[in-house]
Design a protein around this motif. Structure first.
Motif, PDB file in Angstrom:
ATOM      1  N   GLY A   3     -20.433  21.615  26.367  1.00  0.00           N
ATOM      2  CA  GLY A   3     -19.471  22.177  27.109  1.00  0.00           C
ATOM      3  C   GLY A   3     -19.020  23.556  26.778  1.00  0.00           C
ATOM      4  N   VAL A   4     -17.912  24.038  27.293  1.00  0.00           N
ATOM      5  CA  VAL A   4     -17.379  25.425  27.167  1.00  0.00           C
ATOM      6  C   VAL A   4     -16.624  25.475  25.690  1.00  0.00           C
ATOM      7  CG1 VAL A   4     -15.467  27.095  27.814  1.00  0.00           C
ATOM      8  CG2 VAL A   4     -17.104  25.863  29.515  1.00  0.00           C
ATOM      9  N   SER A   5     -17.242  26.323  24.700  1.00  0.00           N
ATOM     10  CA  SER A   5     -16.533  26.293  23.363  1.00  0.00           C
ATOM     11  C   SER A   5     -15.891  27.430  23.188  1.00  0.00           C
ATOM     12  CB  SER A   5     -17.535  26.323  22.445  1.00  0.00           C
ATOM     13  OG  SER A   5     -17.102  26.489  21.100  1.00  0.00           O
ATOM     14  N   VAL A  89      -1.378  29.223  25.645  1.00  0.00           N
ATOM     15  CA  VAL A  89      -2.627  28.649  25.552  1.00  0.00           C
ATOM     16  C   VAL A  89      -3.631  29.547  26.221  1.00  0.00           C
ATOM     17  CG1 VAL A  89      -4.214  26.664  25.639  1.00  0.00           C
ATOM     18  CG2 VAL A  89      -2.008  26.306  24.914  1.00  0.00           C
ATOM     19  N   TYR A  90      -4.656  30.100  25.922  1.00  0.00           N
ATOM     20  CA  TYR A  90      -5.524  30.837  26.702  1.00  0.00           C
ATOM     21  C   TYR A  90      -6.798  30.023  27.101  1.00  0.00           C
ATOM     22  CZ  TYR A  90      -2.486  34.787  26.002  1.00  0.00           C
ATOM     23  OH  TYR A  90      -1.323  35.285  25.936  1.00  0.00           O
ATOM     24  N   LEU A  91      -6.913  29.725  28.130  1.00  0.00           N
ATOM     25  CA  LEU A  91      -8.226  28.860  28.647  1.00  0.00           C
ATOM     26  C   LEU A  91      -9.254  29.510  29.112  1.00  0.00           C
ATOM     27  CD1 LEU A  91      -5.943  26.015  30.299  1.00  0.00           C
ATOM     28  CD2 LEU A  91      -7.419  25.598  28.245  1.00  0.00           C
ATOM     29  N   CYS A  92     -10.634  29.389  28.693  1.00  0.00           N
ATOM     30  CA  CYS A  92     -11.723  29.867  29.337  1.00  0.00           C
ATOM     31  C   CYS A  92     -12.474  28.765  30.133  1.00  0.00           C
ATOM     32  CB  CYS A  92     -12.493  30.422  28.217  1.00  0.00           C
ATOM     33  SG  CYS A  92     -14.195  30.954  28.722  1.00  0.00           S
ATOM     34  N   ALA A  93     -13.010  29.154  31.190  1.00  0.00           N
ATOM     35  CA  ALA A  93     -13.815  28.122  32.107  1.00  0.00           C
ATOM     36  C   ALA A  93     -14.970  28.914  32.674  1.00  0.00           C
ATOM     37  CB  ALA A  93     -12.874  27.871  33.428  1.00  0.00           C
ATOM     38  N   PHE A 104     -13.635  23.857  32.042  1.00  0.00           N
ATOM     39  CA  PHE A 104     -12.760  24.298  31.174  1.00  0.00           C
ATOM     40  C   PHE A 104     -13.089  23.936  29.646  1.00  0.00           C
ATOM     41  CE2 PHE A 104      -9.298  26.499  33.484  1.00  0.00           C
ATOM     42  CZ  PHE A 104      -9.545  25.892  34.575  1.00  0.00           C
ATOM     43  N   GLY A 105     -12.657  24.972  28.643  1.00  0.00           N
ATOM     44  CA  GLY A 105     -12.654  24.855  27.162  1.00  0.00           C
ATOM     45  C   GLY A 105     -11.508  24.180  27.009  1.00  0.00           C
TER      46      GLY A 105
ATOM     47  N   GLY B  43      -8.375  20.926  27.786  1.00  0.00           N
ATOM     48  CA  GLY B  43      -8.521  21.620  29.136  1.00  0.00           C
ATOM     49  C   GLY B  43      -8.329  20.952  30.375  1.00  0.00           C
ATOM     50  N   PRO B  44      -8.150  21.673  31.473  1.00  0.00           N
ATOM     51  CA  PRO B  44      -8.106  20.881  32.635  1.00  0.00           C
ATOM     52  C   PRO B  44      -9.679  20.401  33.005  1.00  0.00           C
ATOM     53  CG  PRO B  44      -7.056  22.758  33.105  1.00  0.00           C
ATOM     54  CD  PRO B  44      -7.550  22.860  31.500  1.00  0.00           C
ATOM     55  N   ALA B  45      -9.907  19.181  33.655  1.00  0.00           N
ATOM     56  CA  ALA B  45     -11.018  18.688  34.165  1.00  0.00           C
ATOM     57  C   ALA B  45     -10.986  18.181  35.620  1.00  0.00           C
ATOM     58  CB  ALA B  45     -11.483  17.443  33.190  1.00  0.00           C
ATOM     59  N   LEU B  46     -12.256  18.777  36.317  1.00  0.00           N
ATOM     60  CA  LEU B  46     -12.214  18.437  37.755  1.00  0.00           C
ATOM     61  C   LEU B  46     -12.200  17.114  37.869  1.00  0.00           C
ATOM     62  CD1 LEU B  46     -12.458  19.713  40.751  1.00  0.00           C
ATOM     63  CD2 LEU B  46     -15.054  19.384  40.248  1.00  0.00           C
TER      64      LEU B  46
END
Lengths: 113, 110
Positions: A3-5, A89-93, A104-105, B43-46
């Protein structure tokens, strides 16, 4: 990776300090996004990278914010001279095909004292 | 300018009930409408997504209803379960940009 780390998962800093947040996208995903999520609020778009194209920086709230990505690999989001309102919270996708299918991470929680 | 408006902000439903979350958009150029589910600390998930040429899409207990003329779409969760308790975000995309609604915090009581 599966997944995204993102790292660090939590960061506490003093007002005025610089911070750097890291995102490692899913292998093969050409698109990478950064979003900001304040407590109890929605997701605010910050910046978008697509391959080697010029990034879409239209969501960056000020010139204290910058981000880099080399090719289709790791991205770093840098916040200079942090302010208390940067706490979020800073989210990366990342995405392979289109903007709707983002992975998303778990985010980096930033607290500015 | 908020381009995707979501309601309600919070929702409490009894186990087995139907949860309904609504979204409205302004930009008719949007061409893809996903819903994301976010649990605390994650995190959000689809969850499910729809295109504007379809009026309804169902996946298990989750259904999206889409009304193109009204520029509205909604998420229905049938037979709601405590494990569905989360924050739900609607979104709309055009090209590379995905715009999110403000989110709905769903609580399903046992």
């Amino acid at each position: 990776g599966a997944g995204v780390s993102q790292s660090p998962s939590n960061k506490v800093t003093e007002k005025g300090k610089d911070v750097e947040l890291r995102c490692d996208p899913i292998s093969g995903h050409t698109a990478l996004y950064w979003y900001r999520q304040r407590l109890g609020q929605g997701l605010e778009f910050l910046i978008y990278f697509q391959g080697n194209s010029a990034p879409d920086k239209s969501g960056l709230p000020s010139d204290r914010f910058s981000a880099e990505r080399t090719g289709e690999s790791v991205s770093t989001l840098t916040i200079q001279r942090t302010q208390q309102e940067d706490s979020a919270v800073y989210l990366c996708a990342s995405s392979r095909y289109r903007a709707g299918e983002l992975f998303f991470g778990e985010g980096s929680r930033l607290t500015v004292l | 300018q908020q381009q995707v408006k979501q309601s309600p902000q919070s929702l409490i439903v009894q186990k087995g009930g139907i949860s309904i979350i609504n979204c409205a958009y302004e930009n008719t150029a949007f061409d893809y409408f996903p819903w994301y589910q976010q649990f605390p600390g994650k995190g959000p998930a689809l969850l499910i997504a729809i295109r504007p040429d379809v009026s309804e899409k169902k996946e298990g207990r989750f259904t999206i209803s889409f009304n193109k003329s009204a520029k509205q779409f909604s998420l229905h969760i049938m037979d709601s379960q405590p494990g569905d308790s989360a924050t739900y975000f609607c979104a709309a995309s055009r090209g590379s940009r995905l715009t999110f609604g403000e989110g709905t915090q769903l609580t399903v009581n046992p």
